[in-house]
Design an enzyme around this catalytic site. Structure first.
Site, short mmCIF file in Angstrom:
data_model
loop_
_atom_site.label_atom_id
_atom_site.label_comp_id
_atom_site.label_asym_id
_atom_site.label_seq_id
_atom_site.Cartn_x
_atom_site.Cartn_y
_atom_site.Cartn_z
CB THR A 211 -0.94 0.07 1.23
OG1 THR A 211 -1.56 -1.19 1.43
CG2 THR A 211 -2.00 1.14 1.07
NE ARG A 239 -8.06 -8.02 3.03
CZ ARG A 239 -7.17 -7.02 3.08
NH1 ARG A 239 -6.70 -6.49 1.97
NH2 ARG A 239 -6.78 -6.53 4.22
CB VAL A 240 -12.63 -5.20 -0.35
CG1 VAL A 240 -12.40 -3.70 -0.43
CG2 VAL A 240 -13.13 -5.74 -1.69
N GLY A 241 -9.74 -4.61 1.30
CA GLY A 241 -9.16 -4.01 2.50
C GLY A 241 -9.71 -2.62 2.76
CG ASP A 242 -7.18 0.00 5.00
OD1 ASP A 242 -6.63 -0.87 4.29
OD2 ASP A 242 -6.54 0.89 5.59
CB THR A 262 0.08 1.77 4.76
OG1 THR A 262 0.97 2.21 5.79
CG2 THR A 262 0.01 2.83 3.66
N GLY A 263 -1.11 -0.79 6.01
CA GLY A 263 -1.01 -1.89 6.97
C GLY A 263 -2.27 -2.71 6.97
N GLY A 265 -5.58 -3.73 6.85
CA GLY A 265 -6.79 -2.97 6.59
C GLY A 265 -7.96 -3.33 7.47
N1 GLY Z 1 -4.09 -1.57 3.92
C1 GLY Z 1 -4.17 -2.38 2.78
C2 GLY Z 1 -4.99 -3.57 2.95
O1 GLY Z 1 -5.18 -4.07 4.05
O2 GLY Z 1 -5.46 -4.10 1.96
#
Ligand code: GLY
Length: 355
Positions: A211, A239-242, A262-263, A265
């Site tokens: 990210t 899967r969808v992150g933040d 970042t990190g 999500g």
């Molecule tokens: N922060 C990126 C994710 O978790 O996909």
């Protein structure tokens, strides 16, 4: 005062007056995650040349998205568990208060640009998967294979590292013990050099959520942001992150400032990090305090149990409308990229919650 000094000081006063008129601080600043040295440099260069703040930060992160050796973003990003690269991104444009996002888009290396397309060319805010790809293609985006040879290798090493309860894995010849030693890896991948194999093993056992988040403020006080990612390596397909979630991976309020993350999500989604940080700043916290508060909220969701929190890496970034900025990491040791418009970009240490 000489004539030249008079002209220079009048020009400085006019610039200050113009900035004051538009409620800006006169500062041009970009901050980003630690992988954003080049992105922040490009963003500031473009903003100083008069580019829109959103165009500037998108152009900045395109450097990362286009880099096949950056394995958490765009081309060369680590794939999902099926070996398919799925990308997430969001953008927010302070001056117009508009935003756009794409989730789980495949085969387009610049999801940040597609997020802007969603913002600009549709009356939607977020598009996902096949629909997002169709939109990108309708506007002339080229499809690319985003899985590079190096990323494919890391994926294959990961698959071969998995074991069921009895120690079995269908993706080995059935005779080997669990993959551990470099000699065993070498046997499985005889044509791959040891450095690349060691890297692939690291990726397999410590999946990354790469990210880049990048925020930009121009001298007029306009602010925008972008977050783009290939998400958590080896994730379940879909899967969808933040990163594409407005209010989590990114939030900008032209009256206050912007924030991103970042990190991992999942932890950020649970605290709506981006929005929380901007609201913290609205209520008077400094950018660093606001980011630290987000870290505290993550820790609180684990009852402040450091043993469980050890598995989580997450960082927050904030840029206030007056050019003051900050970042905080859950754990000691992180750095973030800054360009304050006065020279090259640099890395600064993040504040941290847990030592
Ligand atoms: N922060 C990126 C994710 O978790 O996909």
């Amino acid at each position: 005062m000489t004539r030249r000094e008079l002209i220079l000081s009048s020009a400085a006063l006019s610039a200050a007056a113009a900035a004051a008129q538009s409620n800006g601080s006169g500062k041009t600043v970009s901050i980003a995650s630690g992988n954003g040295i080049n992105a922040t440099a490009r963003a500031v260069e473009m903003m100083k040349a008069g580019a829109d703040t959103l165009d500037a930060v998108i152009a900045g992160v395109n450097i990362n998205e286009d880099d096949p050796d950056e394995h958490g973003v765009g081309l060369g990003g680590l794939p999902n568990e099926e070996g398919v690269v799925e990308l997430d991104a969001s953008v927010m444009h302070g001056p117009t208060r508009r935003c756009g996002a794409v989730a789980s888009i495949q085969r387009i290396k610049n999801p940040s640009k597609v997020a802007k397309l969603v913002m600009q060319e549709t009356d939607h805010v977020m598009m996902a998967g096949a629909g997002a790809l169709k939109l990108a293609k309708a506007f002339g985006f080229a499809e690319d294979e985003l899985l590079t040879e190096k990323s494919r290798l890391a994926w294959m090493v990961w698959k071969k590292s998995l074991r069921d309860a009895s120690g079995h894995n269908n993706w080995t010849d059935g005779l080997d013990a669990p993959v551990k030693a470099s000699a065993q890896l070498k046997k499985m991948f005889p044509d791959v050099d040891e450095k690349t194999l060691a890297w692939a093993w690291q990726m397999a056992v410590h999946p990354i959520a790469g990210t880049i988040n990048c925020l930009g403020l121009n001298a007029k006080g306009e602010i925008s942001g972008v977050t783009t990612t290939s998400g958590l390596a080896w994730k379940i397909a879909g899967r969808v992150g933040d990163s594409p979630i407005i209010g989590a991976g990114l939030y900008v309020d032209q009256e206050v400032g912007g924030a991103g993350s970042t990190g991992r999500g999942e932890e950020n989604i649970r605290i709506s990090g981006g929005h929380t940080i901007v609201e913290n700043m609205r209520r008077g916290m400094s950018p660093t305090e606001a980011c630290l508060d987000a870290c505290k909220r993550v820790a609180r969701n684990y009852d402040n149990d450091n043993t469980r929190l050890k598995a989580i890496g997450i960082t927050f970034y904030a840029l206030r409308k007056d050019g003051v900025y900050g970042s905080a990491n859950l754990w000691k040791g992180g750095q973030f990229a800054v360009n304050d418009g006065k020279g090259p970009s640099r890395l600064e240490n993040c504040a941290y919650l847990l030592g």
